[in-house]
Motif scaffolding. Structure first.
Motif, PDB file in Angstrom:
ATOM      1  N   GLN A 114       0.820  -1.214   0.000  1.00 24.99           N
ATOM      2  CA  GLN A 114       0.000   0.000   0.000  1.00 24.99           C
ATOM      3  C   GLN A 114       0.856   1.268   0.000  1.00 24.99           C
ATOM      4  OE1 GLN A 114      -3.203  -0.204  -0.540  1.00 24.99           O
ATOM      5  NE2 GLN A 114      -3.019  -2.450  -0.495  1.00 24.99           N
ATOM      6  N   GLU A 115       2.036   1.186   0.577  1.00 26.31           N
ATOM      7  CA  GLU A 115       2.928   2.337   0.651  1.00 26.31           C
ATOM      8  C   GLU A 115       3.732   2.549  -0.629  1.00 26.31           C
ATOM      9  OE1 GLU A 115       5.444   1.875   4.048  1.00 26.31           O
ATOM     10  OE2 GLU A 115       3.751   1.459   5.397  1.00 26.31           O
ATOM     11  N   MET A 116       3.844   1.520  -1.446  1.00 29.74           N
ATOM     12  CA  MET A 116       4.667   1.598  -2.648  1.00 29.74           C
ATOM     13  C   MET A 116       3.985   2.416  -3.739  1.00 29.74           C
ATOM     14  SD  MET A 116       5.783  -2.418  -2.583  1.00 29.74           S
ATOM     15  CE  MET A 116       6.390  -2.467  -4.270  1.00 29.74           C
ATOM     16  N   THR A 117       4.790   3.058  -4.565  1.00 31.71           N
ATOM     17  CA  THR A 117       4.255   3.747  -5.741  1.00 31.71           C
ATOM     18  C   THR A 117       3.941   2.712  -6.816  1.00 31.71           C
ATOM     19  OG1 THR A 117       6.416   4.037  -6.785  1.00 31.71           O
ATOM     20  CG2 THR A 117       5.710   5.740  -5.214  1.00 31.71           C
ATOM     21  N   GLU A 118       3.175   3.105  -7.820  1.00 30.28           N
ATOM     22  CA  GLU A 118       2.876   2.185  -8.914  1.00 30.28           C
ATOM     23  C   GLU A 118       4.159   1.756  -9.627  1.00 30.28           C
ATOM     24  OE1 GLU A 118       0.222   0.508 -10.076  1.00 30.28           O
ATOM     25  OE2 GLU A 118      -0.707   1.146  -8.208  1.00 30.28           O
ATOM     26  N   ALA A 119       5.103   2.683  -9.773  1.00 34.44           N
ATOM     27  CA  ALA A 119       6.371   2.346 -10.429  1.00 34.44           C
ATOM     28  C   ALA A 119       7.128   1.298  -9.625  1.00 34.44           C
ATOM     29  CB  ALA A 119       7.226   3.600 -10.603  1.00 34.44           C
ATOM     30  N   GLN A 120       7.112   1.413  -8.298  1.00 32.68           N
ATOM     31  CA  GLN A 120       7.786   0.425  -7.452  1.00 32.68           C
ATOM     32  C   GLN A 120       7.100  -0.936  -7.549  1.00 32.68           C
ATOM     33  OE1 GLN A 120       7.562   2.709  -3.738  1.00 32.68           O
ATOM     34  NE2 GLN A 120       9.812   2.649  -3.620  1.00 32.68           N
ATOM     35  N   ARG A 121       5.772  -0.927  -7.598  1.00 36.63           N
ATOM     36  CA  ARG A 121       5.039  -2.193  -7.719  1.00 36.63           C
ATOM     37  C   ARG A 121       5.367  -2.892  -9.036  1.00 36.63           C
ATOM     38  NH1 ARG A 121      -0.869   0.200  -5.829  1.00 36.63           N
ATOM     39  NH2 ARG A 121      -0.352   0.460  -3.595  1.00 36.63           N
ATOM     40  N   ARG A 122       5.420  -2.115 -10.103  1.00 38.37           N
ATOM     41  CA  ARG A 122       5.738  -2.716 -11.400  1.00 38.37           C
ATOM     42  C   ARG A 122       7.160  -3.274 -11.413  1.00 38.37           C
ATOM     43  NH1 ARG A 122       2.632   1.830 -13.286  1.00 38.37           N
ATOM     44  NH2 ARG A 122       4.550   3.040 -13.621  1.00 38.37           N
ATOM     45  N   GLU A 123       8.092  -2.534 -10.836  1.00 36.03           N
ATOM     46  CA  GLU A 123       9.475  -3.008 -10.798  1.00 36.03           C
ATOM     47  C   GLU A 123       9.584  -4.279  -9.951  1.00 36.03           C
ATOM     48  OE1 GLU A 123      13.401  -3.570 -11.528  1.00 36.03           O
ATOM     49  OE2 GLU A 123      12.001  -2.231 -12.564  1.00 36.03           O
ATOM     50  N   LEU A 124       8.868  -4.319  -8.834  1.00 33.44           N
ATOM     51  CA  LEU A 124       8.897  -5.519  -7.998  1.00 33.44           C
ATOM     52  C   LEU A 124       8.361  -6.724  -8.757  1.00 33.44           C
ATOM     53  CD1 LEU A 124       9.292  -7.047  -5.352  1.00 33.44           C
ATOM     54  CD2 LEU A 124       7.000  -6.253  -4.652  1.00 33.44           C
ATOM     55  N   THR A 125       7.230  -6.568  -9.459  1.00 31.42           N
ATOM     56  CA  THR A 125       6.673  -7.723 -10.178  1.00 31.42           C
ATOM     57  C   THR A 125       7.583  -8.160 -11.318  1.00 31.42           C
ATOM     58  OG1 THR A 125       5.314  -6.367 -11.676  1.00 31.42           O
ATOM     59  CG2 THR A 125       4.296  -7.089  -9.597  1.00 31.42           C
ATOM     60  N   ARG A 126       8.322  -7.222 -11.908  1.00 32.98           N
ATOM     61  CA  ARG A 126       9.268  -7.614 -12.959  1.00 32.98           C
ATOM     62  C   ARG A 126      10.417  -8.430 -12.366  1.00 32.98           C
ATOM     63  NH1 ARG A 126       8.023  -2.284 -15.009  1.00 32.98           N
ATOM     64  NH2 ARG A 126       9.916  -1.384 -14.105  1.00 32.98           N
ATOM     65  N   GLN A 127      10.913  -8.002 -11.209  1.00 35.12           N
ATOM     66  CA  GLN A 127      11.993  -8.745 -10.561  1.00 35.12           C
ATOM     67  C   GLN A 127      11.500 -10.117 -10.077  1.00 35.12           C
ATOM     68  OE1 GLN A 127      15.277  -7.872 -10.389  1.00 35.12           O
ATOM     69  NE2 GLN A 127      14.776  -6.048 -11.600  1.00 35.12           N
ATOM     70  N   GLU A 128      10.295 -10.160  -9.536  1.00 34.67           N
ATOM     71  CA  GLU A 128       9.747 -11.444  -9.070  1.00 34.67           C
ATOM     72  C   GLU A 128       9.515 -12.397 -10.242  1.00 34.67           C
ATOM     73  OE1 GLU A 128       7.213 -10.682  -5.053  1.00 34.67           O
ATOM     74  OE2 GLU A 128       6.422  -9.708  -6.839  1.00 34.67           O
ATOM     75  N   SER A 129       9.012 -11.868 -11.343  1.00 33.40           N
ATOM     76  CA  SER A 129       8.800 -12.694 -12.531  1.00 33.40           C
ATOM     77  C   SER A 129      10.113 -13.280 -13.027  1.00 33.40           C
ATOM     78  CB  SER A 129       8.144 -11.857 -13.634  1.00 33.40           C
ATOM     79  OG  SER A 129       7.958 -12.607 -14.811  1.00 33.40           O
ATOM     80  N   ALA A 130      11.153 -12.461 -13.034  1.00 34.39           N
ATOM     81  CA  ALA A 130      12.466 -12.936 -13.467  1.00 34.39           C
ATOM     82  C   ALA A 130      13.004 -14.000 -12.519  1.00 34.39           C
ATOM     83  CB  ALA A 130      13.441 -11.764 -13.555  1.00 34.39           C
ATOM     84  N   SER A 131      12.746 -13.838 -11.224  1.00 29.76           N
ATOM     85  CA  SER A 131      13.192 -14.829 -10.245  1.00 29.76           C
ATOM     86  C   SER A 131      12.476 -16.163 -10.452  1.00 29.76           C
ATOM     87  CB  SER A 131      12.943 -14.320  -8.823  1.00 29.76           C
ATOM     88  OG  SER A 131      13.358 -15.267  -7.868  1.00 29.76           O
ATOM     89  N   VAL A 132      11.170 -16.105 -10.694  1.00 29.93           N
ATOM     90  CA  VAL A 132      10.409 -17.332 -10.968  1.00 29.93           C
ATOM     91  C   VAL A 132      10.956 -18.013 -12.225  1.00 29.93           C
ATOM     92  CG1 VAL A 132       8.152 -18.235 -11.641  1.00 29.93           C
ATOM     93  CG2 VAL A 132       8.322 -16.564  -9.786  1.00 29.93           C
ATOM     94  N   ALA A 133      11.256 -17.222 -13.254  1.00 23.16           N
ATOM     95  CA  ALA A 133      11.815 -17.780 -14.487  1.00 23.16           C
ATOM     96  C   ALA A 133      13.172 -18.432 -14.231  1.00 23.16           C
ATOM     97  CB  ALA A 133      11.951 -16.679 -15.539  1.00 23.16           C
ATOM     98  N   SER A 134      14.008 -17.790 -13.414  1.00 22.72           N
ATOM     99  CA  SER A 134      15.327 -18.344 -13.118  1.00 22.72           C
ATOM    100  C   SER A 134      15.210 -19.650 -12.340  1.00 22.72           C
ATOM    101  CB  SER A 134      16.152 -17.334 -12.319  1.00 22.72           C
ATOM    102  OG  SER A 134      16.419 -16.189 -13.090  1.00 22.72           O
ATOM    103  N   THR A 135      14.260 -19.711 -11.402  1.00 19.12           N
ATOM    104  CA  THR A 135      14.019 -20.960 -10.681  1.00 19.12           C
ATOM    105  C   THR A 135      13.531 -22.032 -11.648  1.00 19.12           C
ATOM    106  OG1 THR A 135      13.459 -19.730  -8.677  1.00 19.12           O
ATOM    107  CG2 THR A 135      12.757 -22.025  -8.776  1.00 19.12           C
ATOM    108  N   GLY A 136      12.705 -21.613 -12.622  1.00 26.61           N
ATOM    109  CA  GLY A 136      12.248 -22.558 -13.648  1.00 26.61           C
ATOM    110  C   GLY A 136      13.401 -23.139 -14.440  1.00 26.61           C
ATOM    111  N   ILE A 137      14.367 -22.308 -14.789  1.00 28.32           N
ATOM    112  CA  ILE A 137      15.540 -22.795 -15.518  1.00 28.32           C
ATOM    113  C   ILE A 137      16.300 -23.815 -14.673  1.00 28.32           C
ATOM    114  CG2 ILE A 137      17.806 -22.137 -16.448  1.00 28.32           C
ATOM    115  CD1 ILE A 137      16.552 -19.390 -17.115  1.00 28.32           C
ATOM    116  N   TRP A 138      16.509 -23.484 -13.403  1.00 24.49           N
ATOM    117  CA  TRP A 138      17.211 -24.385 -12.485  1.00 24.49           C
ATOM    118  C   TRP A 138      16.536 -25.754 -12.449  1.00 24.49           C
ATOM    119  CZ3 TRP A 138      14.981 -25.422  -7.380  1.00 24.49           C
ATOM    120  CH2 TRP A 138      15.765 -26.276  -6.595  1.00 24.49           C
TER     121      TRP A 138
END
Length: 308
Positions: A69-93
Protein backbone atom coordinates in the motif's frame (compact mmCIF):
# COMPACT_ATOMS: atom_id res chain seq x y z
CA UNK A 1 12.08 -48.45 -6.06
CA UNK A 2 12.24 -48.34 -9.85
CA UNK A 3 15.71 -48.33 -11.35
CA UNK A 4 16.67 -45.39 -13.51
CA UNK A 5 18.00 -47.75 -16.19
CA UNK A 6 15.62 -50.72 -15.98
CA UNK A 7 11.93 -50.38 -16.80
CA UNK A 8 9.84 -51.33 -13.74
CA UNK A 9 8.39 -54.81 -13.73
CA UNK A 10 4.86 -53.46 -13.40
CA UNK A 11 4.98 -52.20 -16.99
CA UNK A 12 4.21 -54.58 -19.82
CA UNK A 13 7.34 -55.51 -21.72
CA UNK A 14 10.38 -53.44 -22.61
CA UNK A 15 8.29 -50.73 -24.26
CA UNK A 16 5.59 -50.34 -21.63
CA UNK A 17 1.87 -51.01 -22.05
CA UNK A 18 0.01 -50.43 -25.29
CA UNK A 19 -2.03 -47.69 -23.62
CA UNK A 20 1.12 -45.87 -22.50
CA UNK A 21 2.68 -46.11 -25.96
CA UNK A 22 -0.51 -44.76 -27.55
CA UNK A 23 -0.54 -41.87 -25.09
CA UNK A 24 3.05 -41.05 -26.06
CA UNK A 25 2.14 -41.17 -29.77
CA UNK A 26 -0.66 -38.67 -29.17
CA UNK A 27 1.77 -36.35 -27.39
CA UNK A 28 4.19 -36.60 -30.30
CA UNK A 29 1.40 -35.78 -32.75
CA UNK A 30 0.32 -32.81 -30.64
CA UNK A 31 3.88 -31.53 -30.46
CA UNK A 32 4.25 -31.78 -34.23
CA UNK A 33 1.06 -29.75 -34.73
CA UNK A 34 1.41 -27.16 -31.99
CA UNK A 35 4.87 -26.07 -30.87
CA UNK A 36 6.62 -22.71 -30.89
CA UNK A 37 10.04 -21.30 -31.58
CA UNK A 38 10.60 -18.60 -28.92
CA UNK A 39 13.42 -17.11 -31.00
CA UNK A 40 10.86 -15.94 -33.57
CA UNK A 41 7.57 -15.91 -31.61
CA UNK A 42 8.69 -13.57 -28.82
CA UNK A 43 9.30 -9.87 -29.51
CA UNK A 44 12.86 -9.59 -28.25
CA UNK A 45 13.70 -6.38 -30.11
CA UNK A 46 11.19 -3.86 -28.74
CA UNK A 47 12.70 -2.13 -25.68
CA UNK A 48 11.14 -2.87 -22.29
CA UNK A 49 8.25 -0.57 -21.46
CA UNK A 50 8.44 0.06 -17.72
CA UNK A 51 4.74 0.88 -17.69
CA UNK A 52 4.01 -2.86 -17.57
CA UNK A 53 4.19 -5.43 -14.80
CA UNK A 54 6.22 -8.62 -15.01
CA UNK A 55 3.38 -10.71 -13.56
CA UNK A 56 -0.18 -10.14 -12.43
CA UNK A 57 0.19 -7.87 -9.37
CA UNK A 58 -2.05 -10.18 -7.34
CA UNK A 59 0.68 -12.83 -7.56
CA UNK A 60 3.31 -10.59 -6.00
CA UNK A 61 4.54 -11.83 -2.63
CA UNK A 62 3.78 -8.37 -1.18
CA UNK A 63 0.35 -7.82 -2.74
CA UNK A 64 -2.18 -6.84 -0.07
CA UNK A 65 0.43 -6.02 2.59
CA UNK A 66 0.98 -2.66 4.26
CA UNK A 67 4.24 -2.35 2.37
CA UNK A 68 2.39 -2.79 -0.94
CA UNK A 69 0.00 0.00 0.00
CA UNK A 70 2.93 2.34 0.65
CA UNK A 71 4.67 1.60 -2.65
CA UNK A 72 4.25 3.75 -5.74
CA UNK A 73 2.88 2.18 -8.91
CA UNK A 74 6.37 2.35 -10.43
CA UNK A 75 7.79 0.42 -7.45
CA UNK A 76 5.04 -2.19 -7.72
CA UNK A 77 5.74 -2.72 -11.40
CA UNK A 78 9.48 -3.01 -10.80
CA UNK A 79 8.90 -5.52 -8.00
CA UNK A 80 6.67 -7.72 -10.18
CA UNK A 81 9.27 -7.61 -12.96
CA UNK A 82 11.99 -8.75 -10.56
CA UNK A 83 9.75 -11.44 -9.07
CA UNK A 84 8.80 -12.69 -12.53
CA UNK A 85 12.47 -12.94 -13.47
CA UNK A 86 13.19 -14.83 -10.25
CA UNK A 87 10.41 -17.33 -10.97
CA UNK A 88 11.82 -17.78 -14.49
CA UNK A 89 15.33 -18.34 -13.12
CA UNK A 90 14.02 -20.96 -10.68
CA UNK A 91 12.25 -22.56 -13.65
CA UNK A 92 15.54 -22.79 -15.52
CA UNK A 93 17.21 -24.39 -12.48
CA UNK A 94 14.54 -27.06 -12.20
CA UNK A 95 14.26 -27.61 -15.95
CA UNK A 96 17.96 -28.50 -15.96
CA UNK A 97 17.32 -31.02 -13.18
CA UNK A 98 14.30 -32.34 -15.11
CA UNK A 99 16.30 -32.85 -18.31
CA UNK A 100 18.96 -34.86 -16.52
CA UNK A 101 16.43 -37.07 -14.73
CA UNK A 102 14.54 -37.84 -17.92
CA UNK A 103 17.72 -38.55 -19.89
CA UNK A 104 18.93 -40.86 -17.14
CA UNK A 105 15.58 -42.63 -17.06
CA UNK A 106 15.67 -43.22 -20.82
CA UNK A 107 19.31 -44.32 -20.96
CA UNK A 108 19.75 -47.54 -23.00
CA UNK A 109 16.01 -47.94 -23.57
CA UNK A 110 14.26 -48.76 -26.84
CA UNK A 111 14.57 -45.77 -29.21
CA UNK A 112 11.70 -47.12 -31.33
CA UNK A 113 9.34 -46.74 -28.36
CA UNK A 114 7.12 -43.62 -28.67
CA UNK A 115 7.72 -42.99 -24.96
CA UNK A 116 11.46 -42.75 -25.59
CA UNK A 117 10.86 -40.41 -28.52
CA UNK A 118 8.45 -38.28 -26.50
CA UNK A 119 10.98 -38.01 -23.65
CA UNK A 120 13.56 -36.58 -26.06
CA UNK A 121 10.92 -34.23 -27.49
CA UNK A 122 10.18 -32.99 -23.98
CA UNK A 123 13.88 -32.40 -23.32
CA UNK A 124 14.12 -30.39 -26.55
CA UNK A 125 11.14 -28.29 -25.38
CA UNK A 126 12.80 -27.69 -22.03
CA UNK A 127 16.02 -26.54 -23.68
CA UNK A 128 14.08 -23.93 -25.65
CA UNK A 129 12.13 -22.91 -22.55
CA UNK A 130 15.29 -22.37 -20.52
CA UNK A 131 16.79 -20.14 -23.21
CA UNK A 132 13.46 -18.29 -23.47
CA UNK A 133 13.29 -17.74 -19.70
CA UNK A 134 16.90 -16.56 -19.62
CA UNK A 135 16.33 -14.03 -22.38
CA UNK A 136 13.09 -12.93 -20.75
CA UNK A 137 14.76 -12.34 -17.37
CA UNK A 138 17.49 -10.31 -19.06
CA UNK A 139 14.92 -8.17 -20.87
CA UNK A 140 13.16 -7.53 -17.56
CA UNK A 141 16.40 -6.01 -16.30
CA UNK A 142 17.04 -8.69 -13.71
CA UNK A 143 20.26 -10.43 -12.65
CA UNK A 144 20.77 -14.21 -12.65
CA UNK A 145 18.73 -15.25 -9.62
CA UNK A 146 19.69 -18.65 -8.19
CA UNK A 147 18.55 -20.70 -5.20
CA UNK A 148 20.81 -20.62 -2.14
CA UNK A 149 23.89 -22.84 -1.98
CA UNK A 150 22.20 -25.42 0.26
CA UNK A 151 19.26 -25.82 -2.14
CA UNK A 152 21.59 -25.93 -5.16
CA UNK A 153 23.50 -28.82 -3.61
CA UNK A 154 20.27 -30.61 -2.70
CA UNK A 155 19.21 -30.23 -6.34
CA UNK A 156 22.51 -31.69 -7.45
CA UNK A 157 21.89 -34.76 -5.28
CA UNK A 158 18.24 -35.02 -6.31
CA UNK A 159 18.95 -35.03 -10.05
CA UNK A 160 21.50 -37.80 -9.48
CA UNK A 161 19.48 -40.02 -7.14
CA UNK A 162 15.78 -39.47 -7.84
CA UNK A 163 14.20 -42.22 -9.93
CA UNK A 164 10.81 -43.54 -10.96
CA UNK A 165 7.76 -41.91 -9.45
CA UNK A 166 9.81 -39.54 -7.27
CA UNK A 167 11.36 -38.00 -10.37
CA UNK A 168 8.15 -37.72 -12.39
CA UNK A 169 5.91 -36.57 -9.53
CA UNK A 170 8.45 -33.87 -8.61
CA UNK A 171 8.55 -32.75 -12.24
CA UNK A 172 4.76 -32.53 -12.14
CA UNK A 173 4.75 -30.41 -8.98
CA UNK A 174 7.17 -27.85 -10.43
CA UNK A 175 5.26 -27.66 -13.71
CA UNK A 176 1.78 -27.51 -12.18
CA UNK A 177 2.59 -24.64 -9.81
CA UNK A 178 4.17 -22.58 -12.59
CA UNK A 179 1.35 -23.44 -14.99
CA UNK A 180 -1.35 -22.01 -12.73
CA UNK A 181 0.56 -18.76 -12.24
CA UNK A 182 1.29 -18.31 -15.92
CA UNK A 183 -2.30 -18.93 -17.02
CA UNK A 184 -3.23 -15.81 -15.09
CA UNK A 185 -0.27 -13.76 -16.32
CA UNK A 186 -0.70 -14.56 -20.01
CA UNK A 187 -4.25 -13.14 -20.00
CA UNK A 188 -3.44 -10.03 -17.99
CA UNK A 189 -3.07 -6.89 -20.12
CA UNK A 190 -1.15 -5.22 -17.29
CA UNK A 191 1.70 -7.66 -17.92
CA UNK A 192 4.40 -6.83 -20.50
CA UNK A 193 3.36 -8.26 -23.90
CA UNK A 194 6.57 -10.23 -24.41
CA UNK A 195 6.14 -11.83 -20.96
CA UNK A 196 2.58 -12.81 -21.88
CA UNK A 197 3.87 -14.46 -25.04
CA UNK A 198 6.49 -16.38 -23.05
CA UNK A 199 3.80 -17.52 -20.62
CA UNK A 200 1.49 -18.63 -23.43
CA UNK A 201 4.23 -20.70 -25.08
CA UNK A 202 5.14 -22.32 -21.80
CA UNK A 203 1.54 -23.12 -20.84
CA UNK A 204 0.75 -24.73 -24.20
CA UNK A 205 3.86 -26.89 -24.33
CA UNK A 206 3.99 -27.76 -20.63
CA UNK A 207 0.45 -29.14 -20.75
CA UNK A 208 1.89 -32.09 -22.68
CA UNK A 209 4.76 -32.48 -20.23
CA UNK A 210 2.35 -32.58 -17.31
CA UNK A 211 0.24 -35.26 -18.97
CA UNK A 212 3.34 -37.42 -19.49
CA UNK A 213 4.47 -36.86 -15.88
CA UNK A 214 1.05 -37.92 -14.57
CA UNK A 215 1.02 -41.07 -16.72
CA UNK A 216 4.56 -42.00 -15.70
CA UNK A 217 3.84 -41.42 -12.01
CA UNK A 218 0.78 -43.67 -12.14
CA UNK A 219 2.64 -46.35 -14.10
CA UNK A 220 5.61 -46.44 -11.71
CA UNK A 221 3.30 -46.73 -8.70
CA UNK A 222 0.98 -49.35 -10.15
CA UNK A 223 2.19 -52.17 -7.91
CA UNK A 224 4.13 -50.18 -5.32
CA UNK A 225 3.86 -51.36 -1.73
CA UNK A 226 3.15 -49.17 1.33
CA UNK A 227 6.81 -48.66 2.28
CA UNK A 228 7.80 -47.53 -1.20
CA UNK A 229 4.86 -45.14 -1.40
CA UNK A 230 5.71 -43.62 1.98
CA UNK A 231 9.37 -43.11 1.10
CA UNK A 232 8.61 -41.63 -2.32
CA UNK A 233 5.82 -39.45 -0.93
CA UNK A 234 8.31 -37.87 1.47
CA UNK A 235 10.92 -37.37 -1.27
CA UNK A 236 8.38 -35.64 -3.53
CA UNK A 237 7.13 -33.39 -0.72
CA UNK A 238 10.69 -32.33 0.17
CA UNK A 239 11.45 -31.54 -3.48
CA UNK A 240 8.22 -29.58 -3.71
CA UNK A 241 9.01 -27.58 -0.59
CA UNK A 242 12.43 -26.48 -1.83
CA UNK A 243 11.18 -25.72 -5.34
CA UNK A 244 8.30 -23.53 -4.18
CA UNK A 245 10.22 -21.72 -1.45
CA UNK A 246 13.02 -20.93 -3.91
CA UNK A 247 10.80 -19.26 -6.51
CA UNK A 248 11.23 -15.70 -5.24
CA UNK A 249 14.80 -14.85 -4.33
CA UNK A 250 15.30 -12.46 -1.39
CA UNK A 251 17.40 -10.22 -3.65
CA UNK A 252 14.34 -9.19 -5.67
CA UNK A 253 13.35 -6.76 -2.93
CA UNK A 254 16.68 -4.94 -2.85
CA UNK A 255 16.77 -4.85 -6.65
CA UNK A 256 13.31 -3.27 -6.61
CA UNK A 257 14.58 -0.59 -4.22
CA UNK A 258 12.83 -1.96 -1.13
CA UNK A 259 13.92 -2.69 2.43
CA UNK A 260 14.79 -6.38 2.18
CA UNK A 261 14.20 -7.34 5.81
CA UNK A 262 10.86 -5.58 6.01
CA UNK A 263 9.77 -7.02 2.67
CA UNK A 264 10.75 -10.55 3.72
CA UNK A 265 8.86 -10.23 7.00
CA UNK A 266 5.69 -8.98 5.30
CA UNK A 267 5.94 -11.57 2.51
CA UNK A 268 6.24 -14.41 5.06
CA UNK A 269 3.12 -13.18 6.84
CA UNK A 270 1.12 -12.50 3.65
CA UNK A 271 -2.07 -14.56 3.98
CA UNK A 272 -3.28 -13.45 0.55
CA UNK A 273 -0.31 -15.06 -1.18
CA UNK A 274 -0.55 -18.21 0.94
CA UNK A 275 -4.23 -18.55 0.08
CA UNK A 276 -3.51 -18.04 -3.61
CA UNK A 277 -0.88 -20.79 -3.56
CA UNK A 278 -3.20 -23.22 -1.77
CA UNK A 279 -6.13 -22.64 -4.11
CA UNK A 280 -3.95 -22.91 -7.21
CA UNK A 281 -2.59 -26.29 -6.09
CA UNK A 282 -5.89 -27.99 -5.31
CA UNK A 283 -5.86 -30.04 -8.52
CA UNK A 284 -2.26 -31.10 -7.94
CA UNK A 285 -3.03 -32.20 -4.39
CA UNK A 286 -6.01 -34.21 -5.63
CA UNK A 287 -3.73 -36.02 -8.08
CA UNK A 288 -1.13 -36.80 -5.40
CA UNK A 289 -3.89 -38.04 -3.11
CA UNK A 290 -5.21 -40.32 -5.87
CA UNK A 291 -1.70 -41.81 -6.09
CA UNK A 292 -1.61 -42.19 -2.30
CA UNK A 293 1.33 -39.81 -2.03
CA UNK A 294 -0.21 -37.52 0.58
CA UNK A 295 1.09 -39.30 3.66
CA UNK A 296 1.20 -37.54 7.04
CA UNK A 297 4.94 -36.65 6.84
CA UNK A 298 4.48 -35.41 3.25
CA UNK A 299 1.51 -33.28 4.25
CA UNK A 300 3.66 -31.47 6.80
CA UNK A 301 5.98 -30.19 4.07
CA UNK A 302 3.14 -29.23 1.73
CA UNK A 303 1.59 -27.23 4.56
CA UNK A 304 4.90 -25.50 5.31
CA UNK A 305 5.11 -24.50 1.64
CA UNK A 306 1.44 -23.35 1.76
CA UNK A 307 0.44 -25.78 -0.98
CA UNK A 308 -2.35 -27.31 1.08
Amino acid sequence: MASSTVRPADQAGPSGSTTEREAARRLLDSSAKLSYDPATEVDWDTPLDDGFHGMSPEWSTLYGTRYWQEMTEAQRRELTRQESASVASTGIWFEMILQQMVLRDMYAKDPTDPRFQWALTEIADECRHSIMFGRGAAKLGAPAYRPGRFVLELGRAFKTLAVGEAAYASILVAEEVLDVMQRDWMRDERVAPFVRTINNIHVVEESRHMKFAREETRARLRHAGPLRRHVQALVVSLASYFIVTSMVNRQVYANAGLDTERALAEARANEHHKSLMRSSCSGLMEFLASCRLLTRPALAFYKRAHLI
